[in-house]
Every structure is written in C-alpha cells, then in structure tokens.
Design a protein around this motif. Sequence first.
Motif, PDB file in Angstrom:
ATOM      1  N   LEU A 117     -50.792 106.730 -73.258  1.00 12.31           N
ATOM      2  CA  LEU A 117     -51.360 105.392 -73.158  1.00 12.31           C
ATOM      3  C   LEU A 117     -52.057 105.085 -74.477  1.00 12.31           C
ATOM      4  N   VAL A 118     -51.677 104.003 -75.145  1.00 11.09           N
ATOM      5  CA  VAL A 118     -52.225 103.715 -76.471  1.00 11.09           C
ATOM      6  C   VAL A 118     -53.089 102.462 -76.521  1.00 11.09           C
ATOM      7  N   TYR A 119     -53.013 101.608 -75.497  1.00 10.39           N
ATOM      8  CA  TYR A 119     -53.748 100.346 -75.557  1.00 10.39           C
ATOM      9  C   TYR A 119     -53.997  99.852 -74.145  1.00 10.39           C
ATOM     10  N   LEU A 120     -55.213  99.398 -73.907  1.00  9.04           N
ATOM     11  CA  LEU A 120     -55.595  98.834 -72.624  1.00  9.04           C
ATOM     12  C   LEU A 120     -56.419  97.591 -72.914  1.00  9.04           C
ATOM     13  N   ARG A 121     -56.092  96.490 -72.247  1.00 12.92           N
ATOM     14  CA  ARG A 121     -56.803  95.235 -72.511  1.00 12.92           C
ATOM     15  C   ARG A 121     -57.187  94.579 -71.191  1.00 12.92           C
ATOM     16  N   LEU A 122     -58.426  94.104 -71.132  1.00  8.39           N
ATOM     17  CA  LEU A 122     -58.922  93.330 -70.002  1.00  8.39           C
ATOM     18  C   LEU A 122     -59.215  91.916 -70.465  1.00  8.39           C
ATOM     19  N   GLY A 123     -59.125  90.976 -69.532  1.00  8.04           N
ATOM     20  CA  GLY A 123     -59.427  89.594 -69.861  1.00  8.04           C
ATOM     21  C   GLY A 123     -60.896  89.273 -69.660  1.00  8.04           C
ATOM     22  N   THR A 124     -61.356  88.265 -70.389  1.00 13.61           N
ATOM     23  CA  THR A 124     -62.707  87.749 -70.223  1.00 13.61           C
ATOM     24  C   THR A 124     -62.684  86.233 -70.378  1.00 13.61           C
ATOM     25  N   ASN A 125     -63.634  85.592 -69.739  1.00 11.33           N
ATOM     26  CA  ASN A 125     -63.811  84.149 -69.897  1.00 11.33           C
ATOM     27  C   ASN A 125     -65.038  83.826 -70.738  1.00 11.33           C
ATOM     28  N   ASP A 126     -65.780  84.852 -71.142  1.00  7.29           N
ATOM     29  CA  ASP A 126     -66.963  84.675 -71.986  1.00  7.29           C
ATOM     30  C   ASP A 126     -67.069  85.882 -72.904  1.00  7.29           C
TER      31      ASP A 126
ATOM     32  N   PHE B 231     -60.726  88.705 -83.818  1.00  8.48           N
ATOM     33  CA  PHE B 231     -59.304  88.467 -83.965  1.00  8.48           C
ATOM     34  C   PHE B 231     -58.928  87.101 -83.418  1.00  8.48           C
ATOM     35  N   ASP B 232     -57.703  86.697 -83.627  1.00  9.92           N
ATOM     36  CA  ASP B 232     -57.208  85.425 -83.132  1.00  9.92           C
ATOM     37  C   ASP B 232     -55.939  85.670 -82.331  1.00  9.92           C
ATOM     38  N   PRO B 233     -55.890  85.378 -81.034  1.00  7.87           N
ATOM     39  CA  PRO B 233     -56.976  84.816 -80.235  1.00  7.87           C
ATOM     40  C   PRO B 233     -58.115  85.813 -80.108  1.00  7.87           C
ATOM     41  N   PRO B 234     -59.322  85.322 -79.779  1.00 10.71           N
ATOM     42  CA  PRO B 234     -60.514  86.181 -79.800  1.00 10.71           C
ATOM     43  C   PRO B 234     -60.435  87.351 -78.814  1.00 10.71           C
ATOM     44  N   PHE B 235     -60.688  88.543 -79.332  1.00  8.25           N
ATOM     45  CA  PHE B 235     -60.860  89.717 -78.476  1.00  8.25           C
ATOM     46  C   PHE B 235     -61.684  90.764 -79.207  1.00  8.25           C
ATOM     47  N   LEU B 236     -62.236  91.682 -78.438  1.00 11.54           N
ATOM     48  CA  LEU B 236     -63.046  92.776 -78.954  1.00 11.54           C
ATOM     49  C   LEU B 236     -62.207  94.047 -78.901  1.00 11.54           C
ATOM     50  N   MET B 237     -62.381  94.925 -79.860  1.00 13.05           N
ATOM     51  CA  MET B 237     -61.608  96.166 -79.899  1.00 13.05           C
ATOM     52  C   MET B 237     -62.565  97.353 -79.990  1.00 13.05           C
ATOM     53  N   TYR B 238     -62.309  98.355 -79.161  1.00 15.53           N
ATOM     54  CA  TYR B 238     -63.078  99.600 -79.168  1.00 15.53           C
ATOM     55  C   TYR B 238     -62.091 100.746 -79.354  1.00 15.53           C
ATOM     56  N   SER B 239     -62.415 101.663 -80.251  1.00 15.35           N
ATOM     57  CA  SER B 239     -61.568 102.823 -80.501  1.00 15.35           C
ATOM     58  C   SER B 239     -62.141 104.021 -79.764  1.00 15.35           C
ATOM     59  N   ILE B 240     -61.388 104.553 -78.821  1.00 17.46           N
ATOM     60  CA  ILE B 240     -61.808 105.701 -78.034  1.00 17.46           C
ATOM     61  C   ILE B 240     -61.229 106.945 -78.689  1.00 17.46           C
ATOM     62  N   PRO B 241     -62.072 107.855 -79.196  1.00 14.47           N
ATOM     63  CA  PRO B 241     -61.556 109.049 -79.867  1.00 14.47           C
ATOM     64  C   PRO B 241     -60.595 109.823 -78.971  1.00 14.47           C
TER      65      PRO B 241
END
Length: 129
Positions: free
Chosen positions: A3-12, A36-46
């Motif tokens: 598993l290399v990427y997991l994304r959740l949605g947010t409205n705020d 980023f565009d569209p806006p999202f936050l990225m966290y790198s999990i070791p």
Amino acid sequence: MQLVYLRLGTNDLEKARAFYDETFGILGLPPSSGQFDPPFLMYSIPGGPSFAVGVARNGEPATYANGGTIMFAADSDEQVAAWHAAGIANGGTCEGKPEPKPRANGAFGAYLRDPDGNKLCCYHGVRLD
C-alpha cells in the motif's frame, strides 16, 4: 503488494490540518507538507504509505465510508491516550475511549472520528497475525 497511498476527503482543509497535525504529531510525524492543487495535505509515514487528506477532486462534498476504519500504531498506552485527547481537542469526536479492547486480545486502543466523520483508531500492542 504494498500500500503506497491513502487519501481521505475533507470539507474543511484547515480543520483537517489542525486535527491531523496534532494527532499525527503525538505519533511522531511532522506537520503536513506542502499545499497542492486541488488542495490536500500530505503526511509521510516512515516505512508506510503516504497519507493524504483533501477536498474531493470532482468538487462534490467529501463523505466518509460507512464501515471503514483506519488504524495507526502507537508506542505506548500513554501515546494512545494522548492521540485520543489531541483528536478531541482538535474537532474530533470519541468513538471509543482509550482502554484495553477485549476484541483485540486486550491491546490498548482508542477510536475517533475526524472533523469530517472518517473513523480512525490507534492501538498499542495489537497483533495483526
């Protein structure tokens, strides 16, 4: 498989940033990287997948998965309790207080919903085999 990427949605995005920066900070991760565009936050999990939180690409409201839960590992029972407290203090809601969980063979865990309703849990001592 990995598993290399997991994304959740947010409205705020700013509420999500406060929630995830604090709860992930308790687990040892730095604040989210980049904008980023569209806006999202990225966290790198070791050693794990990248974890992202962002607005839906199609412009529709983000919704959460019914029956979906994402689990994070902690290094101690105290870290689980601190993760839960940070989540509550930053707009999350309790879905299960920090305590030994009989269904997880007594491992210490807690459950939260993030500000958008995504269900998360954090455990110390859980066995996945």
